[in-house]
Each structure stands twice: as C-alpha cells, then as structure tokens.
Design a protein around this motif. Structure first.
Motif, PDB file in Angstrom:
ATOM      1  N   GLN A 375      -8.987 -33.788  27.655  1.00 49.21           N
ATOM      2  CA  GLN A 375      -9.542 -34.864  28.411  1.00 49.21           C
ATOM      3  C   GLN A 375      -9.880 -34.067  29.916  1.00 49.21           C
ATOM      4  N   ASP A 376     -11.221 -34.426  30.159  1.00 46.75           N
ATOM      5  CA  ASP A 376     -11.374 -33.800  31.712  1.00 46.75           C
ATOM      6  C   ASP A 376     -12.171 -34.940  32.316  1.00 46.75           C
ATOM      7  N   SER A 377     -11.417 -35.357  33.322  1.00 43.81           N
ATOM      8  CA  SER A 377     -12.171 -36.663  34.258  1.00 43.81           C
ATOM      9  C   SER A 377     -11.884 -36.524  35.370  1.00 43.81           C
ATOM     10  N   GLU A 378     -12.413 -37.379  36.530  1.00 40.62           N
ATOM     11  CA  GLU A 378     -12.435 -37.273  37.778  1.00 40.62           C
ATOM     12  C   GLU A 378     -10.738 -37.346  38.153  1.00 40.62           C
ATOM     13  N   GLN A 379     -10.447 -36.456  38.692  1.00 39.86           N
ATOM     14  CA  GLN A 379      -9.086 -36.276  39.460  1.00 39.86           C
ATOM     15  C   GLN A 379      -7.929 -36.187  38.484  1.00 39.86           C
ATOM     16  N   TYR A 380      -8.393 -35.901  37.157  1.00 33.29           N
ATOM     17  CA  TYR A 380      -7.169 -35.518  36.250  1.00 33.29           C
ATOM     18  C   TYR A 380      -7.827 -34.712  35.041  1.00 33.29           C
ATOM     19  N   LYS A 381      -6.971 -34.043  34.390  1.00 31.43           N
ATOM     20  CA  LYS A 381      -7.433 -33.132  33.225  1.00 31.43           C
ATOM     21  C   LYS A 381      -6.065 -32.911  32.067  1.00 31.43           C
ATOM     22  N   VAL A 382      -6.142 -33.084  31.081  1.00 27.44           N
ATOM     23  CA  VAL A 382      -5.057 -32.938  30.122  1.00 27.44           C
ATOM     24  C   VAL A 382      -5.522 -31.934  29.152  1.00 27.44           C
ATOM     25  N   LYS A 383      -4.410 -30.698  28.871  1.00 27.02           N
ATOM     26  CA  LYS A 383      -4.719 -29.800  28.169  1.00 27.02           C
ATOM     27  C   LYS A 383      -3.501 -29.415  27.080  1.00 27.02           C
ATOM     28  N   ARG A 384      -3.842 -29.008  25.874  1.00 20.98           N
ATOM     29  CA  ARG A 384      -2.958 -28.694  24.879  1.00 20.98           C
ATOM     30  C   ARG A 384      -2.706 -27.088  25.115  1.00 20.98           C
ATOM     31  N   ILE A 385      -1.555 -26.431  25.512  1.00 23.69           N
ATOM     32  CA  ILE A 385      -1.284 -25.169  25.707  1.00 23.69           C
ATOM     33  C   ILE A 385      -0.140 -24.703  24.549  1.00 23.69           C
ATOM     34  N   VAL A 386      -0.853 -23.456  24.118  1.00 26.40           N
ATOM     35  CA  VAL A 386       0.108 -22.746  23.085  1.00 26.40           C
ATOM     36  C   VAL A 386       0.583 -21.357  23.543  1.00 26.40           C
ATOM     37  N   VAL A 387       1.722 -20.963  23.824  1.00 26.44           N
ATOM     38  CA  VAL A 387       2.274 -19.887  24.222  1.00 26.44           C
ATOM     39  C   VAL A 387       2.842 -19.007  23.182  1.00 26.44           C
ATOM     40  N   LYS A 388       2.219 -17.788  22.862  1.00 29.25           N
ATOM     41  CA  LYS A 388       2.870 -16.769  21.853  1.00 29.25           C
ATOM     42  C   LYS A 388       4.373 -16.580  22.077  1.00 29.25           C
ATOM     43  N   PRO A 389       5.114 -16.304  21.226  1.00 29.18           N
ATOM     44  CA  PRO A 389       6.695 -15.903  21.331  1.00 29.18           C
ATOM     45  C   PRO A 389       6.545 -14.488  22.024  1.00 29.18           C
ATOM     46  N   GLY A 390       7.509 -14.382  23.190  1.00 29.74           N
ATOM     47  CA  GLY A 390       7.665 -13.326  24.031  1.00 29.74           C
ATOM     48  C   GLY A 390       6.463 -13.177  24.993  1.00 29.74           C
ATOM     49  N   SER A 391       5.926 -14.271  25.102  1.00 34.22           N
ATOM     50  CA  SER A 391       4.428 -14.240  26.257  1.00 34.22           C
ATOM     51  C   SER A 391       4.912 -15.047  27.137  1.00 34.22           C
ATOM     52  N   LYS A 392       4.145 -14.747  28.493  1.00 33.66           N
ATOM     53  CA  LYS A 392       4.571 -15.611  29.706  1.00 33.66           C
ATOM     54  C   LYS A 392       3.145 -15.518  30.387  1.00 33.66           C
ATOM     55  N   LEU A 393       2.894 -16.813  31.073  1.00 33.06           N
ATOM     56  CA  LEU A 393       2.052 -16.919  32.168  1.00 33.06           C
ATOM     57  C   LEU A 393       2.115 -16.134  33.433  1.00 33.06           C
ATOM     58  N   SER A 394       1.147 -16.099  34.355  1.00 31.87           N
ATOM     59  CA  SER A 394       1.436 -15.662  35.641  1.00 31.87           C
ATOM     60  C   SER A 394       2.131 -16.330  36.452  1.00 31.87           C
ATOM     61  N   LEU A 395       2.862 -15.713  37.605  1.00 31.16           N
ATOM     62  CA  LEU A 395       3.569 -16.660  38.450  1.00 31.16           C
ATOM     63  C   LEU A 395       2.504 -16.922  39.578  1.00 31.16           C
TER      64      LEU A 395
END
Length: 472
Positions: A375-395
């Motif tokens: 969902q992407d609307s004014e002033q908010y957004k909703v995401k489904r996030i899938v992170v693979k085993p052993g992985s990490k996002l940036s700091l």
C-alpha cells in the motif's frame, strides 16, 4: 571458450513487464526461467565459463538467478553506466587476456563467444552446430558474427550482406521495401549481435580502428582484473570511454570479419508483438502468459489473437481482437497489436510524471532479499519484506519517516542506535525518524516481516547508509 554475456538493458520495450531495475532478460517469461538463465544454460555445453557484463544495480539479481541454475565458474564486470557494446566487450576481453598472460597454460584458450542475455533460441542443436562452425573459423584469427536466416522482411533489425562466409557489408535497419529486396536476394541475414573470436584478435582490431576507445578502456581496467571475480569500473573512467557499438567500432571496418549463417529459432523478443509470436499456440485463440498452474485463466468471449499477460488478476475479454493486454500489480498496458513499438513513448511520458513506475516493480529485488509495496498512500506506505538467511540490510537512517516492523516468520536481529535485540514472530518494534538502525537475519529460514512507514515523505531515496556490506 569463455561466454561473454552482455547483460545491459533499460527495460523500456516490454514495459510494464520489465523495468529499469528488472529489465527483460531477468523477467521469468518461459517455464519459470528468465532469458538470462536460458542464455547461461544454452552456452554451458559449448563454453567452460561465463563472463557477465552487467550494470552494477543488477549484479545481485544476476547472482541470485545464477545460483538457481548453475555451478559453472563465473566472473562479473560491473559497469556504473553503460557505454554500448564495444567498451563492454573490450573491457571483458582485456580482463581475459590480462589473466591469460599470467597463466601461460591458458593462453591457447582465449576464444570468446559474445552473446546477449535477452534473446530467445529455440533450437539448441542448430545453435551448437553454428557455434562449432564459428569456433573453427575464429581459431584461424577471424572475427565471426552470426547471421540469422530471415523469415520475413523485418524493419527493426540490422542486416548482414554476405558472399558465402565473407561479409560484404553491414546494413542499418531498412524500410519495408528495402527489407523485402534483401529477402528476395537471399544473401542477407539478420544481425544477431552474437560474435566469436579470440580476445587478443578483437583487441588488436579495436586498437587499429578505434584507438581512442581502446586506450580509454585500458585506462579504466581495474588493477585486480586478473584475480578478482567482480570487476568494478570507476564511474569517471567509465564515462571517459567513447560510447560506440562493436559494429561501428570494429566489425564494419575490419577485413577479418566472417559470418556463419544459421537458423536456430532465434528471436530478440524486442516487442510485445514478438512475444505474441512466441507464446501463441496453434490450438489456442489467444496467447496467454504465463501458463502456470496458479495463474488465473482468462475468460475470452468471442475474442481472438490477443496477448494476455497477467499473474494475479482475472482478465475477461469480450468481442475484442488483436490487442495486447499486459497487467502488473501497479500498471496496465493496453495496445493494438503492431503498435507495441510505441511503448517507448509511454515510458518517456511516465518518466516525466511517475518515474518510479519506469524504474521498479512493487516487488523489488535487493542483494539481501526482496520487498513488495502492499500500500502506498499519502503519508504512509506498507511493505512486505523478505530477508534471506545470513543477509542484512545496511546500517541506515531516514529523515522523513518513522517505521514499524512486525515479524511474520523467522527471527529478526534488530539494531537501533547502540542496542541490538531479537524480534520474533508476532512481535514488533519501532524505529524513530533519524535513528540509526539495521535489520539482519541470522537464522536458517527466510525472515518475513511487514514494515509500516509513516511520514511526510516515504520515497526510496530517503535513505542515508552509514555502513553497507554490499558497497552501495
């Protein structure tokens, strides 16, 4: 023989199915595989390894798709910006020659097979025969191109005029009358954009016919070209290389060019009309893609010769013929057949008003996994996030939004400022605007979570990366 796979592409000709961040070669079109994966598999019987030339933004997408199909050795050359085919091939050949100069036992095997990553070849046996013929000629010191026997007067391809295996000339995309004359003469072939030659021979010819381009590529080649499996080209040095195609830079000027005519069931899939021709089955009124068990079957009442592309929604047609209907989660294209070349005009307009629609799907691939905008609307957004085993996002941190994370499955390792803690299924945490944070999956299964962003601006460019294992 080494397969140099050219993996560039802007994702404009098959929009909205393809986008800049998911161009045609990475879209899963046939049998659940992408054209890129088919290219790798097609060349494994005739090549000992792959050398992939890719945009830096598409590197991890290529790695993911490779991991699913192949264990063959592979090397990458990553371009920060495209400069056409001549520099891409030159840089790859320079890296190959550089490596072979340090490994004398490999000097006898500097043959390369240059292929695009986004073409379809349906006759593998005929393909292998053509490659074997090209290899024999290339070993004699020639630059070999592959000419596709034309089946109709196509105005969207360049042509090769031949005299047996000798190339008389290269022709630009003709008008219809000229294309018809080419077909009637019988010694003209579609220019496939595939080549076979010794890397050293190509570089010698490039140095003669395009010395400025040759030197600029040599300057841009990283010092670790012979040892690294990931060659990252500096942006400033890449931009200093003249932009030119291999045809203009070398093939049209060299006296060492030969052609191998072939009929391998080839298509460049350069438009939805071309895709219709490949998908349409003789016993069906319409062409339907994909033909998967979990895809809803369209309803077609008194409708024929339509291309229907949809993965999620039920499509119903009544009394319409010769249409292209391409349905994705965030955009729908409807066009008359034979007009699909105008898709580029649509993309040009979209870039002015909604550039994200040209750049990326709602389902986006990242080096650590995927995210899908629900969902992407004014002033908010909703995401489904899938992170693979052993992985990490940036700091990272954000200046315009707060984030709520709810774990659905798996276990999240969350860092917020100086604190690190675990978040388990059906638990949540809150990231305040401006706080440094990181998400990591230290487990053995996918981490699935829902992210709710709230703020005045939720664009993807509101990210300040402080540390990133992927070098972004």
């Amino acid at each position: 023989m080494i397969n140099i796979i050219l993996c560039g592409g802007s994702g404009t000709r098959l929009w909205p199915l393809s986008r800049t961040m998911l161009p045609k070669q990475f879209v899963r079109l046939f049998d659940g595989r992408s054209l890129f994966q088919d290219t790798v598999l097609r060349n494994e019987p005739v090549c000992t390894q792959s050398f992939i030339v890719s945009n830096q933004n598409q590197y991890f997408l290529a790695v993911d798709q490779l991991d699913q199909i192949s264990n063959q050795p592979c090397k990458f050359l990553l371009e920060p910006v495209g400069r056409n085919t001549a520099p891409a091939i030159a840089l790859a050949c320079m890296a190959i020659v550089n490596n072979q100069a340090r490994n004398e036992s490999e000097l006898k095997d500097d043959l390369v097979l240059v292929t695009t990553s986004d073409h379809l070849v349906k006759n593998q046996a005929a393909y292998e025969v053509a490659v074997t013929q090209a290899k024999a000629i290339a070993e004699q010191g020639y630059l070999v191109t592959f000419g596709i026997k034309p089946t109709y007067p196509e105005v969207g391809f360049g042509y090769i005029e031949s005299d047996g295996s000798d190339v008389r000339s290269f022709k630009e995309k003709p008008d219809l009358k000229t294309a018809q004359s080419y077909i009637e003469q019988g010694n003209y072939y579609w220019n496939s954009g595939m080549f076979c030659f010794k890397a050293s021979v190509f570089l010698d010819e490039l140095k003669i016919h395009a010395p400025e381009l040759y030197q600029a590529c040599l300057n841009a080649l990283p010092d670790n070209a012979e040892s690294s499996i990931e060659l990252n080209i500096d942006l400033a040095l890449m931009e200093s290389i003249p932009e030119d195609s291999i045809d203009y830079a070398v093939m049209e000027k060299s006296d060492k060019v030969k052609v191998v005519p072939c009929d391998m069931g080839w298509s460049d899939l350069g438009s939805f009309d071309a895709l219709f021709d490949e998908v349409k089955q003789a016993d069906q009124d319409n062409a339907i893609l994909p033909r998967l068990d979990d895809s809803p079957e369209p309803i077609c009442i008194d409708s024929k010769n339509n291309l229907i592309v949809s993965r999620d929604r039920k499509i119903a047609l009544i009394d319409v013929d010769d249409l292209l209907i391409v349905d994705t989660s965030d955009a729908i294209l409807i066009s008359k057949k034979s007009s699909s070349q105008k898709v580029k005009q649509v993309v040009a307009e979209i870039k002015k008003t909604a550039p994200e629609l040209a750049e990326i799907h709602r389902l986006a691939h990242r080096p650590w996994g995927t995210y899908e905008v629900l969902q992407d609307s004014e002033q908010y957004k909703v995401k489904r996030i899938v992170v693979k085993p052993g992985s990490k996002l940036s700091l990272q941190k954000h200046f315009h939004r707060n984030e709520h994370w709810i774990v659905v499955s798996g276990t999240a390792t969350v860092t917020v400022e100086s604190d690190t803690f675990l978040v388990r299924p059906n638990e949540s945490t809150y990231i305040q605007m401006g706080q440094l944070h990181r998400l990591e999956n230290e487990g053995k299964i996918d981490l699935v979570m829902v992210e709710v962003q709230v703020g005045e601006y939720t664009g993807e460019d509101d990210i300040v990366r402080v540390d990133d294992v992927y070098g972004r």
